[in-house]
Write a protein that holds these residues in place. Structure first.
Motif, mmCIF file in Angstrom:
data_model
loop_
_atom_site.group_PDB
_atom_site.id
_atom_site.type_symbol
_atom_site.label_atom_id
_atom_site.label_comp_id
_atom_site.label_asym_id
_atom_site.label_seq_id
_atom_site.Cartn_x
_atom_site.Cartn_y
_atom_site.Cartn_z
ATOM 1 N N GLN A 8 41.156 46.628 22.843
ATOM 2 C CA GLN A 8 40.622 47.935 23.221
ATOM 3 C C GLN A 8 40.494 48.083 24.733
ATOM 4 O O GLN A 8 40.607 49.189 25.268
ATOM 5 N N LEU A 9 40.285 46.962 25.415
ATOM 6 C CA LEU A 9 40.186 46.987 26.869
ATOM 7 C C LEU A 9 41.549 47.018 27.548
ATOM 8 O O LEU A 9 41.644 47.254 28.742
ATOM 9 N N GLY A 10 42.596 46.741 26.787
ATOM 10 C CA GLY A 10 43.924 46.695 27.367
ATOM 11 C C GLY A 10 44.312 45.319 27.876
ATOM 12 O O GLY A 10 45.257 45.182 28.667
ATOM 13 N N VAL A 11 43.600 44.262 27.436
ATOM 14 C CA VAL A 11 43.972 42.894 27.824
ATOM 15 C C VAL A 11 45.339 42.577 27.240
ATOM 16 O O VAL A 11 45.588 42.790 26.054
ATOM 17 N N GLN A 12 46.237 42.063 28.078
ATOM 18 C CA GLN A 12 47.602 41.783 27.643
ATOM 19 C C GLN A 12 48.007 40.325 27.847
ATOM 20 O O GLN A 12 49.031 39.892 27.319
ATOM 21 N N SER A 13 47.240 39.579 28.624
ATOM 22 C CA SER A 13 47.603 38.188 28.891
ATOM 23 C C SER A 13 46.340 37.369 29.084
ATOM 24 O O SER A 13 45.239 37.914 29.257
ATOM 25 N N THR A 14 46.508 36.052 29.024
ATOM 26 C CA THR A 14 45.375 35.154 29.217
ATOM 27 C C THR A 14 45.669 34.205 30.379
ATOM 28 O O THR A 14 46.832 33.855 30.617
ATOM 29 N N PRO A 15 44.616 33.787 31.097
ATOM 30 C CA PRO A 15 43.258 34.277 30.951
ATOM 31 C C PRO A 15 43.062 35.617 31.665
ATOM 32 O O PRO A 15 43.728 35.881 32.672
ATOM 33 N N VAL A 53 44.113 49.795 36.735
ATOM 34 C CA VAL A 53 43.573 49.145 37.934
ATOM 35 C C VAL A 53 44.178 47.760 38.109
ATOM 36 O O VAL A 53 44.612 47.378 39.200
ATOM 37 N N VAL A 54 44.202 46.986 37.008
ATOM 38 C CA VAL A 54 44.771 45.633 37.073
ATOM 39 C C VAL A 54 46.236 45.678 37.496
ATOM 40 O O VAL A 54 46.687 44.889 38.330
ATOM 41 N N ALA A 55 46.988 46.618 36.926
ATOM 42 C CA ALA A 55 48.408 46.732 37.266
ATOM 43 C C ALA A 55 48.603 47.072 38.733
ATOM 44 O O ALA A 55 49.450 46.492 39.416
ATOM 45 N N LEU A 56 47.792 47.999 39.240
ATOM 46 C CA LEU A 56 47.924 48.391 40.639
ATOM 47 C C LEU A 56 47.576 47.242 41.582
ATOM 48 O O LEU A 56 48.247 47.018 42.583
ATOM 49 N N VAL A 57 46.508 46.513 41.251
ATOM 50 C CA VAL A 57 46.131 45.365 42.078
ATOM 51 C C VAL A 57 47.223 44.300 42.058
ATOM 52 O O VAL A 57 47.584 43.724 43.079
ATOM 53 N N ALA A 58 47.761 44.024 40.849
ATOM 54 C CA ALA A 58 48.827 43.026 40.724
ATOM 55 C C ALA A 58 50.049 43.422 41.543
ATOM 56 O O ALA A 58 50.661 42.591 42.221
ATOM 57 N N ILE A 59 50.423 44.708 41.488
ATOM 58 C CA ILE A 59 51.563 45.180 42.269
ATOM 59 C C ILE A 59 51.290 45.025 43.756
ATOM 60 O O ILE A 59 52.141 44.582 44.533
ATOM 61 N N GLY A 60 50.064 45.386 44.165
ATOM 62 C CA GLY A 60 49.716 45.275 45.581
ATOM 63 C C GLY A 60 49.799 43.844 46.076
ATOM 64 O O GLY A 60 50.317 43.575 47.171
ATOM 65 N N ILE A 61 49.290 42.902 45.268
ATOM 66 C CA ILE A 61 49.347 41.488 45.647
ATOM 67 C C ILE A 61 50.794 41.009 45.736
ATOM 68 O O ILE A 61 51.188 40.319 46.674
ATOM 69 N N ALA A 62 51.596 41.375 44.724
ATOM 70 C CA ALA A 62 52.998 40.945 44.704
ATOM 71 C C ALA A 62 53.758 41.473 45.916
ATOM 72 O O ALA A 62 54.520 40.748 46.558
ATOM 73 N N VAL A 63 53.540 42.756 46.236
ATOM 74 C CA VAL A 63 54.224 43.328 47.399
ATOM 75 C C VAL A 63 53.778 42.645 48.678
ATOM 76 O O VAL A 63 54.576 42.310 49.546
ATOM 77 N N GLY A 64 52.467 42.409 48.781
ATOM 78 C CA GLY A 64 51.948 41.745 49.974
ATOM 79 C C GLY A 64 52.536 40.357 50.157
ATOM 80 O O GLY A 64 52.921 39.970 51.259
ATOM 81 N N PHE A 83 40.575 35.208 22.548
ATOM 82 C CA PHE A 83 41.619 36.231 22.526
ATOM 83 C C PHE A 83 42.951 35.514 22.326
ATOM 84 O O PHE A 83 43.603 35.059 23.257
ATOM 85 N N THR A 84 43.340 35.369 21.061
ATOM 86 C CA THR A 84 44.501 34.543 20.725
ATOM 87 C C THR A 84 45.788 35.371 20.766
ATOM 88 O O THR A 84 45.866 36.436 20.155
ATOM 89 N N ILE A 85 46.782 34.852 21.470
ATOM 90 C CA ILE A 85 48.062 35.556 21.602
ATOM 91 C C ILE A 85 49.249 34.696 21.176
ATOM 92 O O ILE A 85 50.380 35.181 21.160
#
Length: 268
Positions: A212-219, A21-32, A130-132
């Protein structure tokens, strides 16, 4: 006979969908933004990436509700939380103390959300370490947890984010000085707590939840289970909280079954 999935596996499965869902929303925003000729890659207001059917929208809401139940701890006296335990909306933040965008959210957006939504009982904010960025981030995370053992988590949190601190700026002696400025009374206890197995366990718990949630970046944020990626403008969070509060009202309140809780004090 098949057995039911464990809570960990359920969270992992939900996380895979949330990541999509996050990826799709991010792609939609970027394209827009590209179509509109925008250059900063940040949406000024929240919007849908594509139209969805009522059934899709209902299924998505069910996913958000399930995710909110899995991730909103609503623990009495949680030093890493601010707001009522029974608030209808819970914002969960996954953040790293070396993350400049996390600092921007803390300095610019969080005070506005506290003023507008936490103080009136609508919103609860729960922080996750969530330390990266490695050992320095982990040391800072354990330090914030240690400050929380003396009721000064949010003061230490704000001190860490007052400016972008990296590397040697997060050495143990520097963290002790930050704790002193934050009002931590017993600095010897603070040092002991910082290096304790309990601090390491608390950090691991937050990290594993994020992974486990698939968080990949912060925040990264969940607003009643609905993902919000990055330090978006304050208006994006205000709209997300307002929409979540309205949805919670329709469904009887997100905190209905959690019991009434005393409002926890925001950082001063």
């Amino acid at each position: 006979m098949p057995t039911s999935a464990s809570p960990t596996r359920k969270i992992a499965a939900i996380g895979a969908v949330v990541a999509l869902v996050v990826a799709l929303v991010a792609i939609g925003i970027a394209v827009g933004k590209a179509v509109e000729g925008g250059s900063d890659g940040t949406a000024d207001t929240p919007g849908a990436a594509a139209s969805v059917s009522p059934q899709q929208d209902d299924d998505q809401q069910k996913l958000y509700d399930q995710l909110a139940r899995q991730t909103s701890r609503r623990t009495d006296g949680d030093p890493l939380a601010v707001g009522r335990k029974d608030a209808p909306v819970v914002l969960v933040e996954y953040a790293d103390y070396q993350c400049s965008f996390c600092g921007r959210f803390t300095r610019e957006t969080q005070p506005e959300l506290i003023k507008k939504f936490v103080d009136d009982g609508t919103l609860r904010i729960e922080f996750r370490n969530f330390t990266i960025y490695g050992a320095d981030s982990e040391r800072a995370a354990r330090a914030s947890w240690a400050a929380g053992q003396q009721g000064k988590f949010w003061q230490m949190h704000d001190e860490l984010y007052a400016k972008t601190n990296k590397g040697s700026a997060l050495a143990e002696d520097k963290l002790v000085e930050m704790a002193r400025k934050s009002g931590v009374a017993d600095l010897e206890k603070f040092r002991a707590d910082l290096d304790s197995p309990a601090a390491a366990a608390a950090l691991k718990k937050d990290q594993e939840e994020g992974y486990q949630l698939g968080v990949q970046s912060t925040p990264s944020f969940l607003v009643n289970g609905r993902p919000v990626a990055g330090a978006q403008p304050t208006a994006v969070f205000e709209q997300a909280v307002s929409q979540a509060a309205e949805q919670a009202k329709k469904s009887g309140g997100a905190g209905k079954d959690q019991g009434a809780g005393k409002a926890e004090e925001p950082a001063k």
